[in-house]
Each structure stands twice: as C-alpha cells, then as structure tokens.
Design an enzyme around this catalytic site. Structure first.
Site, mmCIF file in Angstrom:
data_model
loop_
_atom_site.group_PDB
_atom_site.id
_atom_site.type_symbol
_atom_site.label_atom_id
_atom_site.label_comp_id
_atom_site.label_asym_id
_atom_site.label_seq_id
_atom_site.Cartn_x
_atom_site.Cartn_y
_atom_site.Cartn_z
ATOM 1 C CG ASP B 159 -2.272 0.616 0.947
ATOM 2 O OD1 ASP B 159 -2.286 1.834 0.724
ATOM 3 O OD2 ASP B 159 -3.295 -0.093 0.945
ATOM 4 C CG HIS B 200 -5.612 2.720 2.052
ATOM 5 N ND1 HIS B 200 -5.274 1.485 1.551
ATOM 6 C CD2 HIS B 200 -6.960 2.780 2.038
ATOM 7 C CE1 HIS B 200 -6.377 0.837 1.242
ATOM 8 N NE2 HIS B 200 -7.411 1.601 1.520
ATOM 9 C CB SER B 375 -9.550 -0.444 0.810
ATOM 10 O OG SER B 375 -9.533 0.013 -0.490
#
EC number: 3.4.21.94
Lengths: 241, 621
Positions: B159, B200, B375
């Site tokens: 990520d 994230h 996600s």
C-alpha cells in the site's frame, strides 16, 4: 540581484523543466531525478528478471508454451495463445504446478485503490473526504521522500533516523527540507508554477487512451482555475533564498 | 517426573521402555520362561507373536520410559545360559491419523480486549452497535479462545506505507520483511500530505495486527501476528516492476500479501497484471513460503454495480483470494463490485453513515473509526488467514482457499437490491454472486485448519474450445457448448473442481452491454460477466480474456458446459451488436476427492455435506 529576481529566475528555470526537480537527490540536475528513478526501477527489474527462471513457462511443448507465455514479449507478436493450444494438442500439464497464462495486455497501465478510490474519510475524525486518484506508468515524476524512522530494534547505522517524533508536523517539516515535486492533489496549497498537476496529465501520444478511459478530470477543485500568485507557506525552497 | 522424562527424552531423542524382548536358544515352555523371568526380577508378559523362543519380559523396578539403556538389566538377562539375546525396547511416538483430541471450548468466555476502540470494532464482535446485526461478524473471539492469535505469521500490506512507529503497531512490525519501493529504501514510513492521504496502509495494518490490551486504538484480527509494510502505491505512476517486486518481496518471510488496489474501477477498464507481476504471482504461489505458496488477498474493488471484478485480472486470478464486503446489517455495500471469482466476504462500512466504518489505527499514532471500502475488507481476510496459519503453519495456498470455501458462512448476508440470491451448487455448497461462499468465520476456520489434511495434487485440464465466430443476437442469447471428459484417461484428469476459467474472445459495438454466463454440467450457472453501464468500448472487446468462477467448487466437471452470451441494455433493449469469437474451457482441480482424509465433526457442516456428496458419487460409479 534582489530576492525577487532570484525567485523569478529559479521559477523560470524550473518551469522549463516541466516539473519541480526532486531536490533531495538532484539539487542541480533535474534530469537526475528521472534518471535515478529509471536506474532504480531498472535495477529492481534486473534482479527480478535474473531470478525469474524459465520454468514458469511451459516446458518443451511449443503449443503449451504458446498458451502460457502470452505475457512473454517475444511470443506476443505471434498471437500464440489458448487457441493454438487447444486446436491440436490438449496434452497433460505437469501436476500441481501453476503456469503463466493471461490475456494479451499492452499499453500503459492505470491503477486505482487504497484511499484514492470510492468514498472514504480521512483523519481520525473522518471529516476529510478522500479524492479519487489514478496511478499510471504513463509518466514518471517523483514526490518527496518521507522520513525513515528506525523501527524497534534498529539503529542509525542501518540508515534510519532515531531522533524522530511520530507526528504530522515532524513529517511535514522533514519533507519541507527537500526540494521536490509538490503533490498538488494532496497538499492544500502548492507554490505557484509548481507544475505537478501538469505532469499528471497525459502526454500527447496517449490522448486516445485518455479520452477512452477518463471522464474529464474535474474531481479536484485545487487543479482548477487560475493559480494564485501567493508564495506558499511551505513546501518550496525558493523563498528561503 | 513426567517432565524430567520428557526433557531427557528430548535430549537423547530415544526413549527406553521397561520392556525387553528376550530370545532363548531353544523353545521354552511357559513355566520355564516364567522361572527365568522371576529369577532375574522380571515379569513374564508372555510369548511374542505365538513364538516359543521369543518372550516379552518387563522389569518392575524400571520406569515405563527412560532416556538411557538399562545395561545392568540387559546384562543380567544375557548371563542366563538359555538366553540368546535380550533387547530393551525403545518407545516410539505414534499419533492417530486424522484424529486430534477434541478441543474443549473454554467454559468461561475469554475476557474481551480492553482496547478503547474495541467496542467500535463491530466487524470483530457485532453486538448490534450502530444498528448492526448482532453476531454478524468475523467470529474472531472463537478463534482467539482456541488459542490462535497469529503467532509467527507475517502479513505484508502492499500500500502507501505503514506508520510502524504507531504504538499499536510498533511491536508487531516485521521490519526485515518490509520495503519502500516508492523511495527505494527499507523503511516504508508514509509520506506526509496535508490531507493525510497516505494513511491507508496504516489503517489496513491495524486491522490485521494492532496490539491487544495496550490501551491504544482497537485490536487486530490476529493481534500476535506481524505486519510488514510494502510502500508501493505512493508515486504518481505505477509500473509493472514496482508491482512485481512488491508481490515477490521476501516470499519466505512474508506469508500473506494483502492488496487493496487494482486496475481502475471506472467500469470500463479491462486490465490485469503484466508480465513481471504475473511471474511474481506464479512464483509466489509455486515457491513462496518454502514451497507452500504465498497467500495473496485481493480486494474485489469499489466499482459498484456498474463494474465487474472479472475484468480486473488481479481479483479474477485463481492465485488471489478475492474478497468482497458486506456492511454491518448484512447487505452488500453500495460500492461493492461483484464477480464470480470472488471467494468470500468480510466487512466494511455502510458508507452513508461514517460511524459504521471500520475502527483501526491511523497515521501518526492516531486512531480512526471511519476506514472504509472493500479496501478495508481485504486486510480482515488477511488477518483471518493469519489465524488459520497459526493453527496450522503447513497449510498450502490451496488449503487456504479450500478452508475458505468450507467455513465461510451465509450468515445473514443478502443483496439489498434482490438481484442475486443464494444458490446451492452441484455438491451442496451455497454461493452468492456478490459474496462468494459467504462471510469468513475465523473460529470455524481455525478449528478446521488445526485438523486439516492437505488437499491432493492439483491438475489443469484444457477441456475443449469452440473457435467458430457466432453473432450475438440483439434479443435473446446465443449459447455455445463444450462437451468434455475433463481429460479422463490422461495425466491431467480433473475429477473434483477448484477453479474454472472460460477464456472468451468477443467484440461488440458496446462492450458494456455484454453479459456472459457459464453453466456447469451439474447445472450451476455463474455470471462470469455482468453488464457494465459505463463501458462504451467498441474496439478492443475481449481477447482471450480468462473469466474465472469459483461457484462450481467441488463439482464434477465431466459433461456439457455452456457459455451463454447476450446483450443487456439496462433499462431498455440494447442497440449493440457483436460477435462471440470463440471460447475455451480450462478446468483446475484434483483427481482424488479433496476431503477424503478429513473428519467432519458436525454432520451439518459444509465439509460433511460435500464429503458425503463426493462419497455417494464415487459409489454410484
């Protein structure tokens, strides 16, 4: 030369380069940034290709090879694939081993995901909405480097920093000290003439692809309208000179 | 004493019992043997296998098991004129095959984690908070109660970096398996931006491995597992080599790779891994984890109902476990992108109401309750798989997929729009186009994993193809059939299915109006391509694109497979025209029944149902 003239000069130089150079490594030579990146990518690629033995391709049987190696560049042109395989020789595979096989793919790649996709809310309070983002290999600029604090058990000899404070302010200051492309999509303001957003548009020869794949890029209001000639409070070395 | 014996045994490896095999120079009557035994302080336990020269003696003065040979006692016996040899017996360890002691569930429920955000983590324990459905969760407490918390398992978060200095993550961070491909150094700390965009990876990492009971944020699904950071999303471009290097990074130190990215979910892209990345995945599956295969967990995508993740070559791959998401009341999330390659689901936010997001760690040591999207679903699955690997570290990449199929639950998942219903496949496995085989159940998965026997070898069969060009009518549909023996009689025969791929070539004046269905010989119908309203492509179409379905898992592949193609104009009739330029069928699965060696504890379990179906089928042949 007064401060203002230096400023204008630097900005004009930078402007001609297309984007703000990646200062932390290439203070003088903006080409270096891309060169360095390519070098890095190439080096990674070399390691990878060296390691990639040929076994992933199907052994011996040419027809099999044809099917499995669609990702293989040499064979791509020959249009060898599932068809040629099944026409003649449905001979057995080796057991319990997976093989490459995929549809032919070409052209640049566009990827979304992470926080750049869908509706997400950023920051602990969740008040900041995310922005849509598409990543692609069509352009190759670079952002600033984040700090590299030492993980538990690591010391500075291993190339990380031990004097570190895990805050947004610390990272911001750390990155401020670098000269690099301002990330116009995620910084609330960028210095004038920072052409990052221009770089994220696509080069002329990709126009067709862009036109096909993209709705007009209107999601990011920060990229719209005339850029204001305010010196940024942060993010750009020029005003320190 | 047991402890000392055990320790000594470990040290010298061999254990000597108090039993001796005594061979005499001639045949002995029982009384004679008895006399010899008593004379030397032994008990005569009788002749060995009906022999009258070989007798079994035991010495009462010796312990049942000792680490060293009792030379004195052996010599004593040997001195007797009638004794030919005396051999002290060594002890072996034997374990019953396919049998493990039943794990008794803890009588008292384990204390709940005391982390401040735990009450917000409805996906771990749904008590009906935020209007959710009680017990609609990952059932992780059951896995924790069995003692599985992810020990010695590393999940890599591919990520935008991981805040590995976060107090909830720093001690569960695997630094040596981490890397930063965006700035080419070993420290994947996220890059600062004003909007905290690069949070994230940190959020995903917290879902997997946030520490328990440390007073910070919440708790991870596998709170004793480790996370590695692979920073690879944070540059203004993406290259095949960055992807490939990320997915092939430290394949023996990293067990599970979690990815929450893929080709653009704009509903008009058909794309997938390129050359180097494809090689990396194949290599990871074949060789990673010292040959057991890496587990790649993939978010199915946020394209919503207008996209189909079978057009995403990563999610559609057999080698990735593609995970969709449900919200806290069992509906699919409105952004969910569905496809027949989805194997199972986990949880994410309801999106309309930020308070029903996923609570986890955030950048700079903070916490958040608003993590969202598919996600957020993929890392939950990665965490559950980490628990399964703790329960049984020798699970292969295929074992994980089989376990997922067998232990995922329908629970109360449903399609809010009533389009897709739960359907039983040919061997009794329930699936849904949106959710795959259902929501992951960590407790059920670890329990089965602990007793798992690795599935038999996998074979690949090219079952046949149709190469004619067929026009797709504007109304109605066209069907193409392939009759197959599933390579019977050849070395690659498949009798029990895992993945099925239909490799289709087609063109249409409007690609997005195309719909494909694949029907198995047992009658299971998979929608392998759904209408994509935004896809106005008229040029590329599909060129030998491998559409994958998991719905026929466990079925028998012999017979007639049908591909149906039609146009769907959405609200009105489609004005599109086009051609099906051929398709071929590729079957993947085992020749031996996959679950024959497993014991089904619960007769109502999916394992029991499929196993019974396979047994009945074998008998009927």
């Amino acid at each position: 030369m007064g401060l203002r003239e230096v400023l204008v000069l630097v900005i004009s130089i930078v402007g001609t380069m297309g984007y703000i150079p990646h200062g932390s490594i290439g203070e003088k030579d903006p080409i270096l940034t891309e060169a360095l990146l390519r070098e890095v990518v190439e080096r990674m690629g070399k390691d990878f290709n060296d390691a990639a033995s040929t076994y992933l391709e199907f052994p011996s049987s040419d027809r099999h090879l044809a099917m499995m190696a669609r990702a293989n560049k040499e064979l791509e042109h020959e249009q060898l694939d599932y068809d040629s395989l099944i026409e003649g020789n449905p001979s057995p595979s080796l057991r319990d081993q997976e093989y490459l096989q995929h549809s032919s793919l070409w052209g640049h790649q566009y990827v979304t995901g992470g926080a750049g996709e869908g509706e997400q809310r950023l920051q602990p309070s969740g008040i900041v909405p995310n922005r849509q983002m598409i990543k692609t290999d069509a352009v190759l600029p670079a952002y600033c480097n984040p700090p590299n604090p030492c993980p538990v058990g690591y010391t500075e000899e291993q190339g990380c920093i031990s004097e570190f404070e895990n805050t947004a302010a610390f990272s911001r200051e750390y990155q401020l000290a670098q000269r690099c492309m301002c990330d116009g999509e995620h910084m609330f303001s960028c210095p004038p003439d920072s052409s990052s957003d221009l770089d994220l548009r696509f080069a002329d020869h990709h126009k067709n692809l862009v036109a096909k794949k993209y709705k007009p890029d209107i999601e990011n209001p920060y990229l719209m309208g005339e850029r204001l000639p305010i010196a940024a409070k942060k993010g750009f070395d020029v005003h320190v000179y | 004493m047991a402890v000392t014996v055990l320790l000594a045994a470990v040290a010298s490896r061999e254990v000597f019992t108090n039993s001796f095999l005594v061979r005499f120079k001639r045949s002995l009557r029982h009384e004679e043997a008895q006399e010899v035994a008593l004379h030397h302080g032994f008990d005569n336990l009788g002749p060995v296998l009906g022999s009258d020269t070989d007798w079994h003696f035991a010495h009462r003065g010796l312990p049942h098991a000792r680490p060293r040979r009792s030379i004195a006692h052996t010599r004593l016996l040997k001195q007797h004129p009638l004794v030919h040899t005396a051999i002290q017996q060594t002890g072996f360890k034997r374990v019953k095959r396919g049998f493990r002691l039943l794990r008794v569930p803890e009588p008292v429920p384990a204390a709940e984690p005391r982390d401040p955000y735990f009450p917000l983590q409805w996906y771990l324990k749904n008590t009906g908070q935020n209007g959710g459905k009680p017990k609609l969760d990952l059932n992780v407490e059951a896995a924790w109660a069995q003692g599985y918390t992810g020990v010695n398992v590393t999940t890599a978060i591919m990520d935008d970096g991981v805040d590995y200095m976060h107090p909830d993550l720093k001690y569960n961070y695997n630094a040596e398996a981490s890397y930063d491909f965006s700035s080419n150094d070993p420290y994947p700390y996220p890059r600062y931006t004003d909007d905290w965009f690069n949070s994230h990876g940190t959020r995903c990492a917290g879902e997997v491995a946030a520490a328990r009971d440390n007073g910070v944020c919440g708790v991870g699904v596998a709170y004793h597992s480790k996370v590695a950071g692979i920073r690879m999303l944070d540059q203004p471009y993406m290259t095949d080599l960055i992807e490939a290097n990320s997915m092939g990074h430290e394949p023996h130190k990293i067990h599970i790779y979690s990815a929450s990215w893929g080709p653009t979910d704009d509903g008009r892209t058909v794309d997938g891994p390129r050359n180097a990345t494809m090689r990396a995945i194949v290599r990871g599956v074949n060789e990673g984890r010292n040959g057991l295969g890496n587990i790649y967990v993939w978010a199915s995508g946020d394209g919503g109902e207008d996209d189909d993740c079978n057009c995403d070559g990563y999610a559609a791959s057999m080698w990735t476990v593609s995970i969709n998401s449900a919200i806290n009341d069992g509906q699919n999330a409105h952004y969910d992108e569905s496809c027949s390659s989805t194997l199972a689901s986990t949880f994410s936010n309801g999106a309309r109401d930020p308070s029903t997001g996923v609570a986890t760690t955030d950048l700079y040591g903070k916490c958040t309750a608003t993590h969202s999207g598919t996600s957020a679903a993929a890392p939950e699955a990665a965490g559950v798989f980490a628990l399964a690997l703790h329960a049984n570290p020798s699970l292969t990449w295929r074992d994980i997929q089989h376990l997922t199929v067998l232990t995922s639950k329908r629970n109360s998942l449903y399609d809010a729009k009533g389009r897709f219903h739960w359907t039983m496949n040919g061997v009794g496995l329930e699936f849904n186009h949106l959710f795959g085989f259902g929501v992951l159940d960590a407790g059920a998965m670890t329990a089965l994993a602990a007793n798992w026997r690795s599935v038999p070898p996998r074979y690949h069969c090219e079952a046949g193809s149709v190469n004619t060009h067929t026009e797709i009518p504007s109304e109605g549909s066209v069907t193409l059939r392939i009759e197959t023996s599933a390579c019977a009689g050849s070395g690659s025969e498949v009798r029990y299915l895992e993945h099925v791929q239909a490799v289709v070539s087609a063109n249409a004046t409007r690609r997005g109006d195309l719909e494909f269905f694949l029907t198995s010989p047992m009658g299971t119908r998979s929608m392998i391509l759904s209408r994509r309203a935004n896809d106005d492509d008229s040029r590329d179409g599909f060129t030998k694109w491998p559409f994958m379905t998991t719905h026929t898992w466990g079925e028998y592949p012999q017979g007639t497979w049908t591909l149906e193609a039609r146009f769907n104009g959405g609200s009105g009739p489609s004005s599109a025209s086009g051609w099906l330029r051929g398709w071929s069928l590729v079957l993947h699965g085992t020749r031996a029944p996959p679950y024959a060696q497993l014991q089904a504890q619960d007769p109502n379990s999916k394992l029991a149902v499929v196993k019974k179906a396979h047994e009945d089928n074998a008998l009927s042949k």
